[in-house]
Design a protein around this motif. Structure first.
Motif, PDB file in Angstrom:
ATOM      1  N   ARG A   1       0.791  -1.122   0.020  1.00  0.00           N
ATOM      2  CA  ARG A   1       0.085   0.163   0.080  1.00  0.00           C
ATOM      3  C   ARG A   1       0.729   1.193   0.055  1.00  0.00           C
ATOM      4  O   ARG A   1       0.666   2.012  -0.520  1.00  0.00           O
ATOM      5  CB  ARG A   1      -0.759   0.064   1.204  1.00  0.00           C
ATOM      6  CG  ARG A   1      -2.158  -1.116   1.402  1.00  0.00           C
ATOM      7  CD  ARG A   1      -3.129  -0.841   0.458  1.00  0.00           C
ATOM      8  NE  ARG A   1      -3.905   0.188   0.446  1.00  0.00           N
ATOM      9  CZ  ARG A   1      -5.078   0.515  -0.215  1.00  0.00           C
ATOM     10  NH1 ARG A   1      -5.599  -0.436  -1.096  1.00  0.00           N
ATOM     11  NH2 ARG A   1      -5.785   1.667  -0.136  1.00  0.00           N
ATOM     12  N   TYR A   2       2.052   1.340   0.723  1.00  0.00           N
ATOM     13  CA  TYR A   2       2.926   2.340   0.623  1.00  0.00           C
ATOM     14  C   TYR A   2       3.334   2.526  -0.915  1.00  0.00           C
ATOM     15  O   TYR A   2       3.508   3.725  -1.306  1.00  0.00           O
ATOM     16  CB  TYR A   2       4.218   2.036   1.506  1.00  0.00           C
ATOM     17  CG  TYR A   2       5.131   3.127   1.508  1.00  0.00           C
ATOM     18  CD1 TYR A   2       5.089   4.412   1.981  1.00  0.00           C
ATOM     19  CD2 TYR A   2       6.246   2.948   0.730  1.00  0.00           C
ATOM     20  CE1 TYR A   2       5.986   5.197   2.218  1.00  0.00           C
ATOM     21  CE2 TYR A   2       7.308   3.956   0.502  1.00  0.00           C
ATOM     22  CZ  TYR A   2       7.104   5.124   1.266  1.00  0.00           C
ATOM     23  OH  TYR A   2       8.108   6.140   1.031  1.00  0.00           O
ATOM     24  N   ASP A   3       3.687   1.528  -1.493  1.00  0.00           N
ATOM     25  CA  ASP A   3       4.146   1.692  -2.927  1.00  0.00           C
ATOM     26  C   ASP A   3       3.087   2.505  -3.936  1.00  0.00           C
ATOM     27  O   ASP A   3       3.352   3.180  -4.724  1.00  0.00           O
ATOM     28  CB  ASP A   3       4.699   0.333  -3.449  1.00  0.00           C
ATOM     29  CG  ASP A   3       5.866  -0.105  -2.964  1.00  0.00           C
ATOM     30  OD1 ASP A   3       6.495   0.603  -2.258  1.00  0.00           O
ATOM     31  OD2 ASP A   3       6.360  -1.190  -3.038  1.00  0.00           O
ATOM     32  N   LEU A   4       1.741   1.787  -3.441  1.00  0.00           N
ATOM     33  CA  LEU A   4       0.705   2.198  -4.187  1.00  0.00           C
ATOM     34  C   LEU A   4       0.404   3.680  -3.786  1.00  0.00           C
ATOM     35  O   LEU A   4       0.038   4.674  -4.690  1.00  0.00           O
ATOM     36  CB  LEU A   4      -0.389   1.381  -3.928  1.00  0.00           C
ATOM     37  CG  LEU A   4      -1.913   1.576  -4.817  1.00  0.00           C
ATOM     38  CD1 LEU A   4      -1.380   1.061  -6.133  1.00  0.00           C
ATOM     39  CD2 LEU A   4      -2.923   0.543  -4.221  1.00  0.00           C
TER      40      LEU A   4
ATOM     41  N   ILE B   1       8.295  -1.214   8.533  1.00  0.00           N
ATOM     42  CA  ILE B   1       6.941  -0.738   8.540  1.00  0.00           C
ATOM     43  C   ILE B   1       6.532   0.697   9.118  1.00  0.00           C
ATOM     44  O   ILE B   1       5.918   1.431   8.772  1.00  0.00           O
ATOM     45  CB  ILE B   1       5.981  -1.858   9.290  1.00  0.00           C
ATOM     46  CG1 ILE B   1       6.130  -3.261   8.377  1.00  0.00           C
ATOM     47  CG2 ILE B   1       4.435  -1.502   9.525  1.00  0.00           C
ATOM     48  CD1 ILE B   1       5.483  -3.162   6.795  1.00  0.00           C
ATOM     49  N   ARG B   2       7.128   0.787  10.491  1.00  0.00           N
ATOM     50  CA  ARG B   2       6.943   1.846  11.153  1.00  0.00           C
ATOM     51  C   ARG B   2       7.292   3.361  10.425  1.00  0.00           C
ATOM     52  O   ARG B   2       6.573   4.345  10.162  1.00  0.00           O
ATOM     53  CB  ARG B   2       7.695   1.785  12.404  1.00  0.00           C
ATOM     54  CG  ARG B   2       7.417   3.414  13.211  1.00  0.00           C
ATOM     55  CD  ARG B   2       8.333   3.127  14.452  1.00  0.00           C
ATOM     56  NE  ARG B   2       8.173   4.359  15.163  1.00  0.00           N
ATOM     57  CZ  ARG B   2       8.643   4.702  16.437  1.00  0.00           C
ATOM     58  NH1 ARG B   2       9.516   3.692  17.036  1.00  0.00           N
ATOM     59  NH2 ARG B   2       8.353   5.881  17.200  1.00  0.00           N
ATOM     60  N   SER B   3       8.526   3.134   9.351  1.00  0.00           N
ATOM     61  CA  SER B   3       8.893   4.117   8.690  1.00  0.00           C
ATOM     62  C   SER B   3       8.059   4.559   7.618  1.00  0.00           C
ATOM     63  O   SER B   3       7.460   5.479   7.166  1.00  0.00           O
ATOM     64  CB  SER B   3      10.269   3.682   8.165  1.00  0.00           C
ATOM     65  OG  SER B   3      10.871   4.786   6.980  1.00  0.00           O
ATOM     66  N   ARG B   4       7.360   3.491   6.756  1.00  0.00           N
ATOM     67  CA  ARG B   4       6.640   3.367   5.805  1.00  0.00           C
ATOM     68  C   ARG B   4       5.157   4.080   6.272  1.00  0.00           C
ATOM     69  O   ARG B   4       4.671   4.978   5.829  1.00  0.00           O
ATOM     70  CB  ARG B   4       6.112   2.087   5.019  1.00  0.00           C
ATOM     71  CG  ARG B   4       7.263   1.470   4.455  1.00  0.00           C
ATOM     72  CD  ARG B   4       7.556   2.091   3.463  1.00  0.00           C
ATOM     73  NE  ARG B   4       8.725   1.334   2.446  1.00  0.00           N
ATOM     74  CZ  ARG B   4       9.972   1.226   2.810  1.00  0.00           C
ATOM     75  NH1 ARG B   4      10.556   1.986   3.737  1.00  0.00           N
ATOM     76  NH2 ARG B   4      10.677   0.474   1.880  1.00  0.00           N
ATOM     77  N   LEU B   5       4.628   3.663   7.672  1.00  0.00           N
ATOM     78  CA  LEU B   5       3.421   4.307   8.161  1.00  0.00           C
ATOM     79  C   LEU B   5       3.709   5.682   8.433  1.00  0.00           C
ATOM     80  O   LEU B   5       2.722   6.595   8.155  1.00  0.00           O
ATOM     81  CB  LEU B   5       3.206   3.747   9.422  1.00  0.00           C
ATOM     82  CG  LEU B   5       2.575   2.160   9.397  1.00  0.00           C
ATOM     83  CD1 LEU B   5       2.265   1.653  10.773  1.00  0.00           C
ATOM     84  CD2 LEU B   5       1.136   2.183   8.378  1.00  0.00           C
TER      85      LEU B   5
END
Length: 203
Positions: A152-155, A182-186
């Motif tokens: 979802r981050y890539d999207l 994951i924390r960084s992506r969020l």
């Protein structure tokens, strides 16, 4: 001064919707009003108010707080104020995990990329992040929500498709459960709106 929306009036109207949907005992507390206002401003796409709150309208929402503080209920109520382009579907992380047991890795693809090509990409709210467990499909263990969040981050980066999350976990607990990546992506894809850890259980 923002004259576009009358927030006390909108919140009173939303509270009435809540009473209709959840019963006469439903009400907004004074303590929760700032967070409800932030959510409402975001889903109304109110650029003036969200700028005051330092909320990025291109990102999704991470709504965190203790059990029973009303996170899921509030996200459900936001359907009444959400602009057409920001409509989203609520899906519990627990249900997604159970679907993974039955259907396997196709589930990750389904929630990573949205739905069929006819309807395009979907905005999702993944409810109760952290309540699901690492599950096995034919003996292979997979952190289903971590994989979905990475996709979802890539999207989000490529298409600005929004993802929302509710969770009882703190930032450090998210990192412990899902890792620093994951924390960084969020952090990169979500605005944090947090209820105080001492907020009373409303159930």
């Amino acid at each position: 001064m923002n004259l576009q929306y009358n927030y006390p009036e909108i919140l009173a109207w939303l509270e009435q919707k809540g009473k209709r949907d959840y019963g006469d005992k439903f009400h907004f507390t004074e303590q929760d009003t700032p967070n409800i206002t932030k959510l409402t401003a975001y889903f109304l796409n109110d650029e003036v108010m969200t700028k005051q709150y330092d909320i990025d309208l291109t990102k999704g929402i991470l709504l965190s707080g203790p059990v029973g503080c009303g996170k899921t209920t509030l996200m459900t109520l936001m359907k009444y104020v959400t602009k057409q382009g920001n409509k989203f579907y609520i899906k519990t992380c627990r249900d997604i995990s159970f679907e993974f047991i039955k259907e396997g890795y196709e589930i990750i693809h389904r929630y990573s990329r949205g739905s069929s090509s006819q309807t395009g990409y979907r905005n999702y709210c993944f409810d109760d992040l952290g309540i699901e467990q690492n599950l096995k499909y034919y003996g292979n263990e997979c952190n289903v929500m971590a994989e979905i969040i990475l996709s979802r981050y890539d999207l989000f980066i490529a298409k600005k498709v929004q993802t929302h999350l509710t969770t009882n976990l703190s930032a450090s607990e998210i990192e412990l459960a899902y890792g620093n990546r994951i924390r960084s992506r969020l952090r990169g894809m979500l605005n944090l709106i947090a209820f105080d850890k001492n907020t009373a259980d409303k159930r």
